[in-house]
Design a protein around this motif. Structure first.
Motif, PDB file in Angstrom:
ATOM      1  N   MET A  90       0.845  -1.203   0.000  1.00 10.21           N
ATOM      2  CA  MET A  90       0.000   0.000   0.000  1.00 10.21           C
ATOM      3  C   MET A  90       0.881   1.256   0.000  1.00 10.21           C
ATOM      4  SD  MET A  90      -3.085   0.782  -0.380  1.00 10.21           S
ATOM      5  CE  MET A  90      -4.103  -0.620   0.109  1.00 10.21           C
ATOM      6  N   GLU A  91       1.996   1.180   0.750  1.00 10.54           N
ATOM      7  CA  GLU A  91       2.912   2.338   0.744  1.00 10.54           C
ATOM      8  C   GLU A  91       3.484   2.546  -0.670  1.00 10.54           C
ATOM      9  OE1 GLU A  91       5.912   1.724   3.760  1.00 10.54           O
ATOM     10  OE2 GLU A  91       4.349   1.276   5.228  1.00 10.54           O
ATOM     11  N   LEU A  92       3.769   1.447  -1.338  1.00  9.57           N
ATOM     12  CA  LEU A  92       4.303   1.563  -2.700  1.00  9.57           C
ATOM     13  C   LEU A  92       3.235   2.074  -3.659  1.00  9.57           C
ATOM     14  CD1 LEU A  92       6.511  -1.663  -2.970  1.00  9.57           C
ATOM     15  CD2 LEU A  92       7.233   0.678  -2.462  1.00  9.57           C
ATOM     16  N   THR A  93       1.986   1.746  -3.365  1.00  6.40           N
ATOM     17  CA  THR A  93       0.882   2.262  -4.178  1.00  6.40           C
ATOM     18  C   THR A  93       0.855   3.786  -4.046  1.00  6.40           C
ATOM     19  OG1 THR A  93      -0.350   0.238  -3.681  1.00  6.40           O
ATOM     20  CG2 THR A  93      -1.616   2.068  -4.587  1.00  6.40           C
ATOM     21  N   GLU A  94       1.009   4.252  -2.813  1.00  6.94           N
ATOM     22  CA  GLU A  94       1.044   5.702  -2.573  1.00  6.94           C
ATOM     23  C   GLU A  94       2.208   6.330  -3.352  1.00  6.94           C
ATOM     24  OE1 GLU A  94       1.499   6.667   1.591  1.00  6.94           O
ATOM     25  OE2 GLU A  94       1.782   8.804   1.149  1.00  6.94           O
ATOM     26  N   ASN A  95       3.388   5.692  -3.274  1.00 10.84           N
ATOM     27  CA  ASN A  95       4.555   6.212  -4.024  1.00 10.84           C
ATOM     28  C   ASN A  95       4.247   6.320  -5.507  1.00 10.84           C
ATOM     29  OD1 ASN A  95       6.147   6.224  -1.820  1.00 10.84           O
ATOM     30  ND2 ASN A  95       7.461   4.513  -2.445  1.00 10.84           N
ATOM     31  N   ALA A  96       3.663   5.256  -6.041  1.00  7.25           N
ATOM     32  CA  ALA A  96       3.406   5.225  -7.489  1.00  7.25           C
ATOM     33  C   ALA A  96       2.462   6.360  -7.879  1.00  7.25           C
ATOM     34  CB  ALA A  96       2.828   3.878  -7.892  1.00  7.25           C
ATOM     35  N   PHE A  97       1.391   6.553  -7.108  1.00  4.76           N
ATOM     36  CA  PHE A  97       0.436   7.622  -7.430  1.00  4.76           C
ATOM     37  C   PHE A  97       1.036   9.006  -7.188  1.00  4.76           C
ATOM     38  CE2 PHE A  97      -3.033   4.333  -6.943  1.00  4.76           C
ATOM     39  CZ  PHE A  97      -3.448   4.396  -8.267  1.00  4.76           C
ATOM     40  N   SER A  98       2.028   9.077  -6.268  1.00  6.67           N
ATOM     41  CA  SER A  98       2.634  10.403  -6.026  1.00  6.67           C
ATOM     42  C   SER A  98       3.440  10.837  -7.257  1.00  6.67           C
ATOM     43  CB  SER A  98       3.505  10.382  -4.776  1.00  6.67           C
ATOM     44  OG  SER A  98       4.701   9.698  -5.042  1.00  6.67           O
ATOM     45  N   LYS A  99       3.919   9.868  -8.021  1.00  4.24           N
ATOM     46  CA  LYS A  99       4.712  10.209  -9.209  1.00  4.24           C
ATOM     47  C   LYS A  99       3.837  10.462 -10.429  1.00  4.24           C
ATOM     48  CE  LYS A  99       8.248   7.051  -7.636  1.00  4.24           C
ATOM     49  NZ  LYS A  99       8.660   5.666  -7.853  1.00  4.24           N
ATOM     50  N   ASP A 100       2.694   9.795 -10.487  1.00  6.38           N
ATOM     51  CA  ASP A 100       1.823   9.870 -11.671  1.00  6.38           C
ATOM     52  C   ASP A 100       0.387   9.664 -11.159  1.00  6.38           C
ATOM     53  OD1 ASP A 100       0.563   9.629 -14.091  1.00  6.38           O
ATOM     54  OD2 ASP A 100       1.781   7.972 -14.847  1.00  6.38           O
ATOM     55  N   PRO A 101      -0.322  10.769 -10.842  1.00  7.32           N
ATOM     56  CA  PRO A 101      -1.580  10.691 -10.075  1.00  7.32           C
ATOM     57  C   PRO A 101      -2.641   9.752 -10.640  1.00  7.32           C
ATOM     58  CG  PRO A 101      -0.910  12.968 -10.389  1.00  7.32           C
ATOM     59  CD  PRO A 101       0.047  12.140 -11.179  1.00  7.32           C
ATOM     60  N   ASN A 102      -2.661   9.566 -11.961  1.00  6.40           N
ATOM     61  CA  ASN A 102      -3.653   8.646 -12.544  1.00  6.40           C
ATOM     62  C   ASN A 102      -2.983   7.520 -13.333  1.00  6.40           C
ATOM     63  OD1 ASN A 102      -6.093  10.103 -11.725  1.00  6.40           O
ATOM     64  ND2 ASN A 102      -5.293  11.702 -13.082  1.00  6.40           N
ATOM     65  N   LEU A 103      -1.694   7.385 -13.165  1.00  8.11           N
ATOM     66  CA  LEU A 103      -0.892   6.394 -13.898  1.00  8.11           C
ATOM     67  C   LEU A 103      -1.128   6.498 -15.410  1.00  8.11           C
ATOM     68  CD1 LEU A 103      -1.220   3.290 -11.490  1.00  8.11           C
ATOM     69  CD2 LEU A 103       0.515   5.091 -11.475  1.00  8.11           C
ATOM     70  N   ASP A 104      -1.292   7.739 -15.861  1.00  5.22           N
ATOM     71  CA  ASP A 104      -1.536   7.967 -17.291  1.00  5.22           C
ATOM     72  C   ASP A 104      -0.341   7.576 -18.152  1.00  5.22           C
ATOM     73  OD1 ASP A 104      -4.098   8.949 -17.036  1.00  5.22           O
ATOM     74  OD2 ASP A 104      -3.392  10.993 -16.586  1.00  5.22           O
ATOM     75  N   GLY A 105       0.846   7.604 -17.540  1.00  4.39           N
ATOM     76  CA  GLY A 105       2.056   7.402 -18.332  1.00  4.39           C
ATOM     77  C   GLY A 105       2.400   5.955 -18.625  1.00  4.39           C
ATOM     78  N   ILE A 106       1.672   5.012 -18.023  1.00  3.92           N
ATOM     79  CA  ILE A 106       2.062   3.602 -18.256  1.00  3.92           C
ATOM     80  C   ILE A 106       0.876   2.771 -18.736  1.00  3.92           C
ATOM     81  CG2 ILE A 106       3.930   3.638 -16.563  1.00  3.92           C
ATOM     82  CD1 ILE A 106       2.064   2.095 -14.646  1.00  3.92           C
ATOM     83  N   ARG A 107       1.210   1.668 -19.383  1.00  5.90           N
ATOM     84  CA  ARG A 107       0.167   0.731 -19.810  1.00  5.90           C
ATOM     85  C   ARG A 107      -0.106  -0.278 -18.703  1.00  5.90           C
ATOM     86  NH1 ARG A 107      -0.417   1.943 -25.016  1.00  5.90           N
ATOM     87  NH2 ARG A 107       1.499   2.443 -26.112  1.00  5.90           N
ATOM     88  N   GLY A 108      -1.310  -0.817 -18.733  1.00  9.81           N
ATOM     89  CA  GLY A 108      -1.696  -1.794 -17.702  1.00  9.81           C
ATOM     90  C   GLY A 108      -1.243  -3.207 -18.018  1.00  9.81           C
ATOM     91  N   VAL A 109      -0.021  -3.328 -18.473  1.00 12.23           N
ATOM     92  CA  VAL A 109       0.502  -4.657 -18.808  1.00 12.23           C
ATOM     93  C   VAL A 109       1.169  -5.244 -17.564  1.00 12.23           C
ATOM     94  CG1 VAL A 109       2.109  -5.915 -20.281  1.00 12.23           C
ATOM     95  CG2 VAL A 109       0.902  -3.922 -21.173  1.00 12.23           C
ATOM     96  N   MET A 110       0.615  -6.347 -17.071  1.00 11.54           N
ATOM     97  CA  MET A 110       1.149  -6.956 -15.844  1.00 11.54           C
ATOM     98  C   MET A 110       1.971  -8.173 -16.250  1.00 11.54           C
ATOM     99  SD  MET A 110      -2.212  -6.946 -13.388  1.00 11.54           S
ATOM    100  CE  MET A 110      -3.517  -7.594 -14.418  1.00 11.54           C
ATOM    101  N   LYS A 111       3.255  -7.973 -16.345  1.00  9.00           N
ATOM    102  CA  LYS A 111       4.103  -9.103 -16.755  1.00  9.00           C
ATOM    103  C   LYS A 111       4.302 -10.044 -15.567  1.00  9.00           C
ATOM    104  CE  LYS A 111       6.043  -6.990 -20.691  1.00  9.00           C
ATOM    105  NZ  LYS A 111       6.831  -5.815 -20.968  1.00  9.00           N
ATOM    106  N   SER A 112       4.852 -11.198 -15.832  1.00 11.46           N
ATOM    107  CA  SER A 112       5.117 -12.148 -14.743  1.00 11.46           C
ATOM    108  C   SER A 112       6.326 -12.977 -15.119  1.00 11.46           C
ATOM    109  CB  SER A 112       3.915 -13.059 -14.522  1.00 11.46           C
ATOM    110  OG  SER A 112       3.549 -13.710 -15.722  1.00 11.46           O
ATOM    111  N   SER A 113       7.100 -13.347 -14.090  1.00  8.70           N
ATOM    112  CA  SER A 113       8.313 -14.083 -14.456  1.00  8.70           C
ATOM    113  C   SER A 113       8.287 -15.549 -14.037  1.00  8.70           C
ATOM    114  CB  SER A 113       9.549 -13.349 -13.937  1.00  8.70           C
ATOM    115  OG  SER A 113       9.330 -12.817 -12.680  1.00  8.70           O
TER     116      SER A 113
END
Ligand code: 6PG
Length: 299
Positions: free
Chosen positions: A219-242
């Motif tokens: 959740m803290e990382l979620t806050e970090n991510a939104f602090s950098k890009d409030p609506n995550l407009d800059g990235i695609r919703g591609v969820m890769k997996s390894s």
């Protein structure tokens, strides 16, 4: 303690920094000499080859392998075997499948070499400043390497889990849980985004990080991510997996254990390769936050 580190990608590199900060001596090697050269400035000893790593260590030699899971691990182990002696120790700290770790342990055991399968968690920051380690291997031999973990793990952040295979099994299940938790957080934000209200996602993540039942590092990382890009407009919703999530589900199927949340989280990752969603952006951003995994950017 003196040990060798083979593989100086984002995890191996940071682990070496952590070890050096705790006054361990580390002989470093990677197919690309650059990261090793940089680590020399911080006190590491450079080795141009695996042979050189082994030559710079003394018995019992401790060699930590931190390369991408799969064939490369076997290639490194096969190279090491003729150079090592009985009683030496090989550690695989990558995200290997536990069944491969069982096979590698048996192979090395045939040469009198101890093997430890270690699940490493906490992302790149954890590797550098205090991570979490799930350790499988011989208990008596573990006493030799335990001082390393007393230093490089966060407080109470390492566990001797049991015989070989158990370290990577534990990490696999951990990652299955990680998939479910991330998917759940992401779906929550998707629901916020579709509502009639004008939520500030960073602030929501902040309030949920403070005192709520679902407060967590994610959740803290979620806050970090939104602090950098409030609506995550800059990235695609591609969820890769390894692979770890897939192995968790395969294992659940083999054992006939019902794990619907983990299974669906995995399937949603596959779906995201075709369909862009807001929740996909959240998971992608989180993977980037903790593991430095690349996100697909929108130009
Ligand atoms: O615990 C951790 O620190 C993470 O789990 C780490 O090991 C890595 O970032 C994942 O393996 C990514 O897994 P996916 O690529 O499958 O999302």
């Amino acid at each position: 303690m003196k040990l060798g580190m083979i593989g100086l990608g984002k995890m191996g590199y940071n682990l070496v920094q952590n070890m050096l900060q705790h006054n361990h001596q580390v002989v470093v090697n990677d197919v690309n000499p650059e990261p090793g050269m940089k680590l020399v400035e911080e006190g590491a000893e450079f080795a141009a080859s695996i042979e050189e790593v082994v030559a710079k260590l003394s018995s019992p030699r401790i060699v930590w392998i931190m390369v991408p899971a799969g064939q490369i691990v076997d290639q490194v182990i096969d190279k090491l075997i003729p150079m090592l002696e009985q009683g030496d120790i090989v550690i695989d700290g990558g995200n290997s499948h536990y069944k491969q770790s069982l096979a590698r342990a048996e192979k090395l055991d045939g040469h009198g070499i101890h093997f430890f399968d270690i699940g490493t968690s906490g992302g790149t920051n954890g590797a550098a400043n205090g991570g979490c380690f799930m350790i499988g291997g011989d208990k008596e031999t573990f006493a030799i390497i335990e001082p390393i973990f007393q230093n490089i793990a966060v407080d109470r952040g390492y566990l001797y889990a049991g015989k070989n295979g158990s370290g990577h099994y534990l990490k696999m299940v951990h990652n299955g849980i990680e998939y479910g938790m991330m998917q759940s957080i992401a779906e929550g934000f998707e629901l916020l985004s579709k509502s009639e209200f004008d939520f500030n996602y960073e602030e929501v993540a902040r309030v949920w990080s403070n005192g709520s039942v679902i407060r967590s590092w994610l959740m803290e990382l979620t806050e970090n991510a939104f602090s950098k890009d409030p609506n995550l407009d800059g990235i695609r919703g591609v969820m890769k997996s390894s692979g770890e999530g897939k192995w968790t589900v395969e294992t659940a199927l083999d054992l006939e254990v019902s794990t619907p949340i983990i299974a669906l989280s995995l399937l949603m990752r596959y779906r995201s390769l075709e369909t862009d969603t807001f929740h996909g952006k959240v998971v992608a951003a989180l993977r980037n936050e903790f593991g430095g995994h690349a996100v697909e950017r929108i130009n």
